[in-house]
Design a protein around this motif. Structure first.
Motif, PDB file in Angstrom:
ATOM      1  N   SER A 379       0.833  -1.200   0.000  1.00  0.00           N
ATOM      2  CA  SER A 379       0.000   0.000   0.000  1.00  0.00           C
ATOM      3  C   SER A 379       0.869   1.252   0.000  1.00  0.00           C
ATOM      4  O   SER A 379       0.624   2.206  -0.752  1.00  0.00           O
ATOM      5  N   VAL A 380       1.904   1.261   0.835  1.00  0.00           N
ATOM      6  CA  VAL A 380       2.805   2.414   0.882  1.00  0.00           C
ATOM      7  C   VAL A 380       3.608   2.513  -0.408  1.00  0.00           C
ATOM      8  O   VAL A 380       3.772   3.602  -0.984  1.00  0.00           O
ATOM      9  N   GLY A 381       4.097   1.381  -0.901  1.00  0.00           N
ATOM     10  CA  GLY A 381       4.912   1.376  -2.112  1.00  0.00           C
ATOM     11  C   GLY A 381       4.173   1.823  -3.350  1.00  0.00           C
ATOM     12  O   GLY A 381       4.778   2.368  -4.284  1.00  0.00           O
ATOM     13  N   SER A 382       2.848   1.617  -3.386  1.00  0.00           N
ATOM     14  CA  SER A 382       2.071   2.005  -4.565  1.00  0.00           C
ATOM     15  C   SER A 382       2.075   3.512  -4.771  1.00  0.00           C
ATOM     16  O   SER A 382       1.778   3.991  -5.866  1.00  0.00           O
ATOM     17  N   LYS A 383       2.414   4.284  -3.730  1.00  0.00           N
ATOM     18  CA  LYS A 383       2.547   5.732  -3.882  1.00  0.00           C
ATOM     19  C   LYS A 383       3.702   6.077  -4.821  1.00  0.00           C
ATOM     20  O   LYS A 383       3.710   7.150  -5.424  1.00  0.00           O
ATOM     21  N   ASP A 384       4.645   5.181  -4.947  1.00  0.00           N
ATOM     22  CA  ASP A 384       5.871   5.450  -5.700  1.00  0.00           C
ATOM     23  C   ASP A 384       5.985   4.517  -6.905  1.00  0.00           C
ATOM     24  O   ASP A 384       7.053   3.986  -7.202  1.00  0.00           O
ATOM     25  N   VAL A 385       4.854   4.357  -7.590  1.00  0.00           N
ATOM     26  CA  VAL A 385       4.786   3.462  -8.749  1.00  0.00           C
ATOM     27  C   VAL A 385       5.709   3.923  -9.871  1.00  0.00           C
ATOM     28  O   VAL A 385       6.041   3.137 -10.761  1.00  0.00           O
ATOM     29  N   LEU A 386       6.158   5.174  -9.845  1.00  0.00           N
ATOM     30  CA  LEU A 386       7.095   5.649 -10.865  1.00  0.00           C
ATOM     31  C   LEU A 386       8.306   4.731 -10.954  1.00  0.00           C
ATOM     32  O   LEU A 386       8.790   4.427 -12.055  1.00  0.00           O
ATOM     33  N   PHE A 387       8.805   4.262  -9.815  1.00  0.00           N
ATOM     34  CA  PHE A 387       9.980   3.392  -9.831  1.00  0.00           C
ATOM     35  C   PHE A 387       9.670   2.070 -10.531  1.00  0.00           C
ATOM     36  O   PHE A 387      10.501   1.552 -11.282  1.00  0.00           O
ATOM     37  N   TRP A 388       8.494   1.515 -10.288  1.00  0.00           N
ATOM     38  CA  TRP A 388       8.117   0.267 -10.962  1.00  0.00           C
ATOM     39  C   TRP A 388       8.016   0.472 -12.472  1.00  0.00           C
ATOM     40  O   TRP A 388       8.413  -0.387 -13.247  1.00  0.00           O
ATOM     41  N   MET A 389       7.497   1.614 -12.892  1.00  0.00           N
ATOM     42  CA  MET A 389       7.379   1.875 -14.323  1.00  0.00           C
ATOM     43  C   MET A 389       8.751   2.089 -14.954  1.00  0.00           C
ATOM     44  O   MET A 389       8.996   1.672 -16.097  1.00  0.00           O
ATOM     45  N   LEU A 390       9.664   2.728 -14.229  1.00  0.00           N
ATOM     46  CA  LEU A 390      11.019   2.888 -14.749  1.00  0.00           C
ATOM     47  C   LEU A 390      11.754   1.557 -14.818  1.00  0.00           C
ATOM     48  O   LEU A 390      12.657   1.382 -15.652  1.00  0.00           O
TER      49      LEU A 390
END
Length: 632
Positions: A379-390
């Motif tokens: 849940s917390v990590g989904s705030k920073d989905v930019l990293f997953w997309m990169l």
């Protein structure tokens, strides 16, 4: 000759379609950014944002910090620069986050793909728009998570700049790594330790000649930390004492911050509908990337339609997709898994060490940012989905060796924009702990510093009533106050009082609610040690301040502290006060934690200050030696 003309016309049409899509994507990114900037003056959460505002407005007033974070000191100077205007502070934070996300995306694309400036700038802006999801629960006021995210963006930008062959860029890169590392420690020490390990592994594996510059970055971060320690606590010993005491308070609260709970793998909760959406979106992205050259017109029309839908979501508030945060991890994951099947694993077989290292690093970063959180890491990590997309951008980089241009990433940028619009629209409709639909807010409310926020009418009336009654009863700006409601630190900020003990003396979450909210079974008791934390934190305050402090109570509130027990710790009781004001909290139409209105009372000291101070000292003398913090 006709065949040559047909070929030339085809190339012209292809270039025209690409330019049209790039222009539309650029407009979409601008609309998304302007959308968030416009609504940055809307809404206010009295609990979490109250913690942030009290910490930022007066960080030097507290000897400990819960959670153990020093973010208030970092944002204190921008807050003063903004004149205390919350909306301006939010806008500055959003702009910084978007800029950092854009720069990082641009550097990743430039490092791994062959790209001209127009394509790289527009595509990186589209992918970088995912950085706006750092506030996907509509907590726009910057706090420790926002600072941690901005810090990691700086560290990764620094690492990529350090790879550049020019002389100035590597130096600038390592300076950013050092500053980012310092900011990360100020935000979340647990995350800072993890990021330091990531930087070390990255350099050792890929850039052995960069060990000396890395040491320089570490020394810069250390120097900044030493300067910070002297500015805040008069030296390293004082800062260490602060952090140790803060960590002990976390343990006392029962927040589950021991090592066994910090180093954990949480369960990703996903519905069947969101799973289907993630699979379909990933398939669409792969088809757009891998088959775009053979079906150029269809691909372009589809992407244009998606961008138009994205703009409609932002401008009209209608969302036919309703993507949930849990989907944000699955889309990049399924995209990478699907790419492995292309041409018998071509993407996987031709990976370069740099692309593998970057993909794995970006994949892990959201969890490292969540490290130490009491909430579910997914849940917390989904705030920073930019990293997953990169991570997807890095993983698909072998396609560049196959001759594909960076335009192949356009479907990924378009999907990133769609995800951003859908998630932000969702929180606009259901903001965290606030009345539903921020678009319907109309009540302009003046706040400390001369700034204004647009709030719901019921919330505006609550704050206006509390402020009017408090001022009429004699509450002055800067008066110390003890908040025993357990959930209203933002009210103390609005009243311009000084919250004693901690920026937020948070109360116990009703049994079962914490486990539901955070998704963690060991929090079923909902922070059972909050009363003990309040006693210890108030024990650090001066008896002279406690003697003249007003008290806010909420007798029937869901997160109320033990009024009698906590007040007895500084030698007083409700009989020593008079009820100076009474008002009802607004009942958010969405928040399941606090579905009902509750009456709050503002208590004014009735005893002479000298007598109250003497009682406070006597109460502290009678406490066990191990519990005495600050007798005077």
């Amino acid at each position: 000759m006709p065949r040559d003309n047909q070929f030339a016309n085809g190339r012209t049409l292809s270039a025209l379609l690409d330019r049209t899509l790039l222009a539309l994507s650029a407009v979409t990114t601008a609309i998304l950014f302007a959308w968030l900037i416009y609504y940055s003056s809307y809404g206010l959460d009295l609990s979490d944002e109250g913690l942030y505002l009290n910490s930022i407005a007066n960080p030097f007033a507290y000897a400990i910090n819960m959670p153990p974070s020093l973010f208030g000191f970092v944002y204190h100077w921008p807050y003063q620069w903004a004149g205390g205007d919350i909306a301006v502070l939010r806008m500055a934070s959003i702009t910084l986050t978007m800029a950092l996300g854009w720069i990082l995306s641009f550097l990743v694309i430039g490092r791994l793909w062959t790209a001209g400036w127009p394509y790289a700038v527009v595509l990186s802006a589209g992918i970088g728009s995912l950085a706006l999801l750092d506030c996907h629960r509509w907590g726009l006021t910057p706090g420790y998570y926002a600072l941690a995210f901005q810090s990691i963006l700086m560290v990764m930008i620094g690492l990529l700049l350090a790879d550049r062959p020019a002389r100035i860029r590597p130096v600038l890169g390592w300076i950013m790594v050092g500053i980012g590392g310092w900011c990360c420690f100020m935000a979340k020490p647990t995350t800072a330790a993890a990021i330091a390990l990531v930087v070390l592994l990255y350099v050792v594996v890929l850039r052995r000649k960069s060990l000396l510059p890395m040491l320089g970055a570490a020394l810069l971060a250390l120097a900044l930390l030493i300067v910070t320690a002297y500015l805040i606590d008069g030296g390293i010993t004082g800062l260490v004492t602060r952090m140790v005491n803060s960590a002990e308070m976390e343990t006392l609260a029962g927040a589950g911050h021991d090592v066994s709970h910090i180093l954990r793998i949480d369960w990703l909760e996903i519905s069947r509908a969101q799973l289907v959406i993630a699979v379909l979106v990933a398939i669409a992205v792969l088809l757009g990337i891998l088959m775009g050259s053979t079906h150029k017109l269809l691909r372009s029309l589809t992407l244009a339609a998606v961008l138009i839908v994205t703009i409609a979501i932002a401008l009209l508030g209608t969302d036919p997709i309703s993507i949930k945060p849990s989907t944000l991890f699955l889309v990049p994951t399924f995209t990478c898994l699907g790419a492995m099947l292309y041409r018998e694993g071509l993407v996987l077989r031709t990976q370069a060490p740099t692309s593998i290292a970057l993909a794995l690093t970006f994949l892990a970063l959201p969890h490292l940012l969540a490290l130490g959180s009491a909430a579910n890491y997914w849940s917390v990590g989904s705030k920073d989905v930019l990293f997953w997309m990169l991570a997807v951008v890095a993983f698909l980089s072998p396609l560049a060796q196959e001759g594909r241009s960076v335009a192949a990433l356009l479907p990924l940028a378009v999907v990133a924009q769609l995800l951003t619009a859908s998630i932000v629209n969702g929180v606009l409709l259901k903001p965290y702990r606030q009345v539903t639909d921020l678009r319907a807010y109309t009540a302009v409310t003046r706040l400390p510093g001369g700034g204004e926020l647009v709030l719901s009418q019921s919330f505006h009336d609550y704050l206006a009533t509390a402020r009017a009654q408090a001022r009429a009863a004699g509450l002055e700006v800067g008066t110390p106050m003890v908040d025993l409601s357990g959930r209203s630190p933002g009210l103390l900020y609005v009243l311009e009082t000084r919250a004693l003990g901690l920026p937020w003396l948070f109360g116990r979450i009703p049994p079962g609610k914490a486990s539901e909210a955070f998704g963690l079974p060991w929090l079923i008791e909902g922070y059972p040690g909050t009363n003990a934390v309040a006693v210890e934190a108030l024990g650090l305050e001066n008896c002279a301040d406690l003697a003249k402090a007003w008290v806010l109570i909420e007798p029937d509130g869901p997160r109320r502290l033990d009024h009698d027990g906590v007040m007895a710790s500084f030698g007083t009781g409700q009989a020593d006060y008079v009820a100076a004001a009474t008002f009802e909290t607004p009942a958010p139409a969405y928040d399941a934690d606090y579905p009902n209105a509750h009456r709050q009372f503002m208590l004014k000291p009735a005893r002479p200050a000298a007598l109250a101070e003497q009682s406070c000292r006597e109460a502290r003398r009678q406490r066990p030696d191990g519990q005495k913090r600050n007798q005077w």
